[in-house]
Design an enzyme around this catalytic site. Structure first.
Site, PDB file in Angstrom:
ATOM      1  N   PRO A 130       0.808  -1.230   0.000  1.00 39.64           N
ATOM      2  CA  PRO A 130       0.000   0.000   0.000  1.00 39.64           C
ATOM      3  C   PRO A 130       0.840   1.278   0.000  1.00 39.64           C
ATOM      4  CG  PRO A 130      -0.965  -1.607   1.489  1.00 39.64           C
ATOM      5  CD  PRO A 130       0.329  -2.189   1.022  1.00 39.64           C
ATOM      6  N   SER A 134       6.032   2.276  -6.656  1.00 35.99           N
ATOM      7  CA  SER A 134       7.202   2.521  -7.484  1.00 35.99           C
ATOM      8  C   SER A 134       8.491   2.395  -6.678  1.00 35.99           C
ATOM      9  CB  SER A 134       7.111   3.920  -8.122  1.00 35.99           C
ATOM     10  OG  SER A 134       6.018   3.993  -9.022  1.00 35.99           O
ATOM     11  N   TRP A 158      -2.333  -4.620  -4.887  1.00 35.47           N
ATOM     12  CA  TRP A 158      -2.445  -4.681  -6.351  1.00 35.47           C
ATOM     13  C   TRP A 158      -1.926  -6.011  -6.892  1.00 35.47           C
ATOM     14  CZ3 TRP A 158      -5.641  -1.001  -7.070  1.00 35.47           C
ATOM     15  CH2 TRP A 158      -5.514   0.211  -6.378  1.00 35.47           C
ATOM     16  N   THR A 160      -2.300  -9.201  -8.826  1.00 33.72           N
ATOM     17  CA  THR A 160      -3.080  -9.884  -9.853  1.00 33.72           C
ATOM     18  C   THR A 160      -3.213 -11.364  -9.493  1.00 33.72           C
ATOM     19  OG1 THR A 160      -2.305  -8.356 -11.562  1.00 33.72           O
ATOM     20  CG2 THR A 160      -3.188 -10.450 -12.308  1.00 33.72           C
ATOM     21  N   GLN A 337     -12.888   7.191 -31.307  1.00 35.79           N
ATOM     22  CA  GLN A 337     -13.200   8.369 -32.102  1.00 35.79           C
ATOM     23  C   GLN A 337     -13.692   7.992 -33.499  1.00 35.79           C
ATOM     24  OE1 GLN A 337     -13.092  11.297 -30.676  1.00 35.79           O
ATOM     25  NE2 GLN A 337     -13.742  12.508 -32.433  1.00 35.79           N
ATOM     26  N   GLU A 364       3.448  -3.137 -13.836  1.00 31.50           N
ATOM     27  CA  GLU A 364       4.814  -3.551 -14.187  1.00 31.50           C
ATOM     28  C   GLU A 364       5.752  -2.345 -14.249  1.00 31.50           C
ATOM     29  OE1 GLU A 364       5.718  -6.462 -14.045  1.00 31.50           O
ATOM     30  OE2 GLU A 364       4.181  -7.840 -14.747  1.00 31.50           O
TER      31      GLU A 364
END
Length: 378
Positions: A130, A134, A158, A160, A337, A364
């Protein structure tokens, strides 16, 4: 998917053919159901494992496919063009196998790798926390060694596949502050004291479970230490080189899917008496999308060739991850778009592609971190 891959060997071409058959027959028909229901497709990972697709870049002696990284990444690209969450899951599982495959002992590899590479065991990679994203070297999850093993306490974030897997690579602090105090443990997910929390409600990749994992006095056997004590940070960084290339390939697959759909729509949609693809404003947009994708693909393949040759590729992996994921964000935005109002509703997949592309610039290692890695290399 319309990609021509002219430089594949006969074996590589057969592998891509198998991947396309599985992706079109098993993944594409299910993606909307699972994404809408936020359901994790565990059974499809078993299917991919039995087809030999979960251990492709690892040695055959341990149950892997023994294929070059250059080919493995193209497999990820093909999967991502049908279902990004599954492709990302394959990349994460490959990342989770890396510490053991590269730094484990022969005994550890013989005991665990075959089931990991064969898909019977699915894995996760627990590095972020938490308050340590980085700045991974600031992690605080602690592991204390005693005669019973390592007692692990802390929270990972986080993650996965959290709560869906059979094992966790968990990076822990066994020594003092900084990188030198970090080690890597391979923990069984069923270990008492390990608990996945409620899944995060993510913008995209909704069929990919992401959550915190809490370690509350979980005891991991001492023989599950991967590499030497204090070497964990080096293991984590070297694993991320391959993981970043995996995300780069996934980004290209997603971008290609968006281009294919937008181009098809532009050929069919008529305004002012002709298909909108014939209007220069739309045609040039599609041309730029195709060019950016081609450049991104060439960049990740170039980095993969360096890896296959055993040459340094940290900066090249960072460049590929940066450029490919930024390209995916641009291309998917432009695809919306091209479709106009139709692109903003979930009746068309470009709406999902755009939501999914955003996270590729974040995990990553954020793209700001990639720029830091590249600038330091200069």
């Amino acid at each position: 998917m319309t990609v021509d891959r002219p430089f594949l060997t006969e074996e590589g071409d057969a592998l891509i053919g198998l991947v396309r058959e599985i992706a079109d027959g098993e993944l594409a028909p299910r993606v909307d159901e699972y994404e809408d229901g936020r359901r994790f497709p565990r059974e499809l990972f078993k299917l991919l494992g039995r087809a030999g697709l979960l251990g492709l870049p690892y040695p055959e002696e341990h149950g892997g496919g023994g294929v070059p990284y250059e080919l493995y990444l193209q497999v990820l690209e093909e999967l991502a063009a049908r279902w990004l969450a599954v492709a990302e899951g394959v990349s994460v599982h490959s990342l989770a196998c890396y510490p053991l495959a590269t730094f484990g002992t022969d005994t550890q590899r013989k005991q665990l790798l075959p089931d990991m590479l064969g898909g019977e065991l699915l894995g996760a990679y627990c590095l972020s926390e938490p308050h340590s994203g980085s700045d991974a070297a600031a992690l605080s999850t602690r592991a204390m060694l005693s005669e019973n093993g390592y007692t692990v306490s802390g929270t990972k974030a986080w993650i996965t596949h959290a709560g869906q897997v059979d094992f966790y690579n968990v990076f822990v602090r066994t020594g003092g502050p900084g990188p030198a105090g970090i080690s890597c443990l391979l923990a069984d997910a069923a270990t008492p004291g390990i608990a996945a929390q409620a899944p995060e409600k993510t913008m995209g990749l909704r069929s990919s479970t992401v959550a915190q994992v809490v370690f509350d006095g979980a005891v991991v056997p001492a023989d599950r230490l991967i590499g030497e004590d204090g070497r964990g940070f080096k293991i984590a960084l070297s694993a991320l080189d391959g993981g970043r290339l995996g995300i780069a390939a996934c980004a290209v697959g997603l971008a290609q899917a968006a281009l294919d759909y937008a181009a098809g729509y532009a050929r069919e949609r008529e305004q002012f008496g002709k298909p909108i693809a014939e209007f220069q404003g739309v045609g040039f947009m599609l041309a730029d999308m195709a060019t950016q994708i081609a450049a991104a693909r060439a960049l990740y393949l170039s980095a993969a060739r360096l890896r296959d040759a055993g040459r340094p590729h940290t900066a090249e992996a960072a460049k590929a991850k940066l450029f490919c994921t930024d390209t995916a964000m641009r291309v998917t935005t432009d695809a919306v778009q091209v479709l106009g109002g139709a692109g903003y509703v979930s009746d068309h997949p470009v709406e999902r592609y755009m939501r999914e592309a955003k996270v590729l610039q974040i995990f990553e290692g954020t793209n700001q971190i990639q720029r830091l890695v590249i600038s330091r290399s200069l």
